[in-house]
Motif scaffolding. Sequence first.
Motif, short mmCIF file in Angstrom:
data_model
loop_
_atom_site.label_atom_id
_atom_site.label_comp_id
_atom_site.label_asym_id
_atom_site.label_seq_id
_atom_site.Cartn_x
_atom_site.Cartn_y
_atom_site.Cartn_z
N VAL A 156 0.99 -0.82 -0.18
CA VAL A 156 0.43 0.02 0.04
C VAL A 156 0.88 1.12 -0.19
CG1 VAL A 156 -1.90 1.63 1.38
CG2 VAL A 156 -1.45 -1.05 1.06
N ILE A 157 0.42 2.74 -1.59
CA ILE A 157 1.97 2.95 -1.18
C ILE A 157 0.73 4.86 -1.09
CG2 ILE A 157 3.63 4.78 -2.65
CD1 ILE A 157 3.57 1.74 -3.99
N VAL A 158 1.30 5.25 -0.08
CA VAL A 158 0.33 6.67 -0.19
C VAL A 158 1.76 7.89 -0.58
CG1 VAL A 158 -0.96 8.40 1.56
CG2 VAL A 158 -0.75 6.33 1.80
N THR A 159 1.24 7.90 -2.02
CA THR A 159 1.90 9.18 -2.70
C THR A 159 1.51 10.51 -3.62
OG1 THR A 159 3.95 9.13 -3.91
CG2 THR A 159 2.61 7.73 -4.48
N HIS A 160 1.69 10.95 -3.48
CA HIS A 160 1.46 12.68 -4.75
C HIS A 160 2.24 12.31 -5.53
CE1 HIS A 160 -0.23 14.14 -0.53
NE2 HIS A 160 -1.41 14.42 -1.29
N ASN A 161 3.27 11.50 -5.87
CA ASN A 161 4.29 11.58 -7.07
C ASN A 161 3.44 10.59 -8.10
OD1 ASN A 161 6.14 10.54 -8.93
ND2 ASN A 161 8.10 11.40 -7.61
N ARG A 162 3.09 11.04 -9.31
CA ARG A 162 2.29 10.48 -10.03
C ARG A 162 3.04 9.28 -10.89
NH1 ARG A 162 -0.83 13.69 -15.05
NH2 ARG A 162 -0.45 11.59 -16.15
N GLN A 163 4.16 9.83 -11.21
CA GLN A 163 5.18 8.97 -12.09
C GLN A 163 5.05 7.60 -11.87
OE1 GLN A 163 8.79 11.94 -13.32
NE2 GLN A 163 7.38 12.08 -15.14
N PHE A 164 5.99 7.78 -10.49
CA PHE A 164 6.15 6.82 -9.13
C PHE A 164 4.94 5.49 -9.12
CE2 PHE A 164 6.79 4.44 -4.97
CZ PHE A 164 7.53 4.32 -5.29
N SER A 165 3.46 6.53 -9.38
CA SER A 165 2.11 5.65 -8.51
C SER A 165 2.40 4.66 -10.06
CB SER A 165 1.82 6.58 -8.66
OG SER A 165 0.83 7.70 -9.07
N GLU A 166 2.32 4.93 -10.85
CA GLU A 166 1.75 5.06 -12.30
C GLU A 166 2.86 3.93 -12.63
OE1 GLU A 166 1.03 8.09 -15.55
OE2 GLU A 166 -0.86 8.02 -14.78
N ALA A 167 3.92 4.15 -12.29
CA ALA A 167 5.11 2.64 -12.98
C ALA A 167 4.66 1.46 -11.99
CB ALA A 167 6.36 3.60 -12.30
N ASN B 43 -14.98 11.15 2.09
CA ASN B 43 -16.45 11.59 2.76
C ASN B 43 -16.07 9.78 3.29
OD1 ASN B 43 -16.55 13.79 1.84
ND2 ASN B 43 -18.29 13.74 -0.18
N GLY B 44 -15.23 9.89 3.39
CA GLY B 44 -15.57 8.19 4.40
C GLY B 44 -15.83 7.57 3.93
N GLU B 45 -15.52 7.14 2.81
CA GLU B 45 -15.73 5.91 1.50
C GLU B 45 -14.74 6.03 0.89
OE1 GLU B 45 -19.38 5.60 -0.49
OE2 GLU B 45 -20.23 7.05 1.46
N LEU B 46 -14.31 4.44 0.82
CA LEU B 46 -12.74 4.28 0.34
C LEU B 46 -13.85 3.89 -1.57
CD1 LEU B 46 -10.23 2.83 0.26
CD2 LEU B 46 -10.42 0.55 0.71
N VAL B 47 -13.07 4.26 -2.40
CA VAL B 47 -13.54 4.31 -4.31
C VAL B 47 -12.26 4.12 -4.48
CG1 VAL B 47 -14.34 5.54 -6.15
CG2 VAL B 47 -14.76 6.30 -3.55
N ALA B 48 -12.01 2.64 -5.41
CA ALA B 48 -11.35 2.47 -6.37
C ALA B 48 -11.44 2.48 -7.37
CB ALA B 48 -11.75 0.40 -6.34
N SER B 49 -9.93 3.14 -8.03
CA SER B 49 -10.75 4.46 -9.02
C SER B 49 -9.15 3.58 -10.54
CB SER B 49 -10.75 5.16 -9.53
OG SER B 49 -9.98 5.62 -8.65
N GLY B 50 -9.20 3.79 -11.33
CA GLY B 50 -7.70 4.09 -11.90
C GLY B 50 -7.24 4.95 -11.96
N HIS B 51 -5.82 5.16 -12.84
CA HIS B 51 -4.82 5.97 -12.69
C HIS B 51 -5.17 7.46 -12.80
CE1 HIS B 51 -0.99 4.34 -10.64
NE2 HIS B 51 -1.11 3.17 -11.47
N ASN B 52 -4.79 8.43 -11.49
CA ASN B 52 -5.07 9.48 -11.84
C ASN B 52 -6.16 9.99 -12.04
OD1 ASN B 52 -4.66 12.27 -12.67
ND2 ASN B 52 -3.75 11.55 -14.81
#
Length: 131
Positions: free
Chosen positions: A37-48, A58-67
Motif C-alpha cells: 500500500v503506497i500513499v504518494t503524490h508522485n504520479r510517475q512513481f505510482s503509475e509505474a 467522504n469516509g468511503e473507499l473508492v477504487a478507481s483507475g490511475h490519475n
Amino acid sequence: MWNRPHMLVLDEPTNYLDRDSLGALAGAIKEYGGGVVIVTHNRQFSEALCTEVWKVDNGELVASGHNWVSGNGTTAIKEEEAEDMVDAQGNTIKAVKKKEKLSSKELRKKKKERMERRKRGEEVYSDEDEW
C-alpha cells in the motif's frame, strides 16, 4: 514473522530521494512478493508501480483507475458483479453490492414521502435511504 512481512505500507516513500534511489525503490517494490500500500503524490512513481488507485472520499473507499484527481485514468478497472470470496484461511468474505443511484424522479418521490412523514409527526432523517 517480523523478518518476512506479507504486506508493506509506505507513506510518501519518494520524499527526499534522488533519481537513482527512486529507481532502486521501484525495482525493490516490483520484486517484493507481498502486498504493498503506497500513499504518494508522485504520479510517475505510482503509475509505474500501481495497477489501481484507492481514494478515500467522504469516509468511503473508492477504487478507481490511475490519475483519479484529474479524471483521465490510464488504468481501467473493470466493474463486475461482486462475488463472495474465500481467503487463504478459508474465511468467506461477503461481496458488497454497489449502490445504484436514484433518478431525479425517484429522489423527488422519496423527498416527498419524507416530508409527508414529518407532517404526520414521525422522526425522519434525510439520509435514512442510505441505511
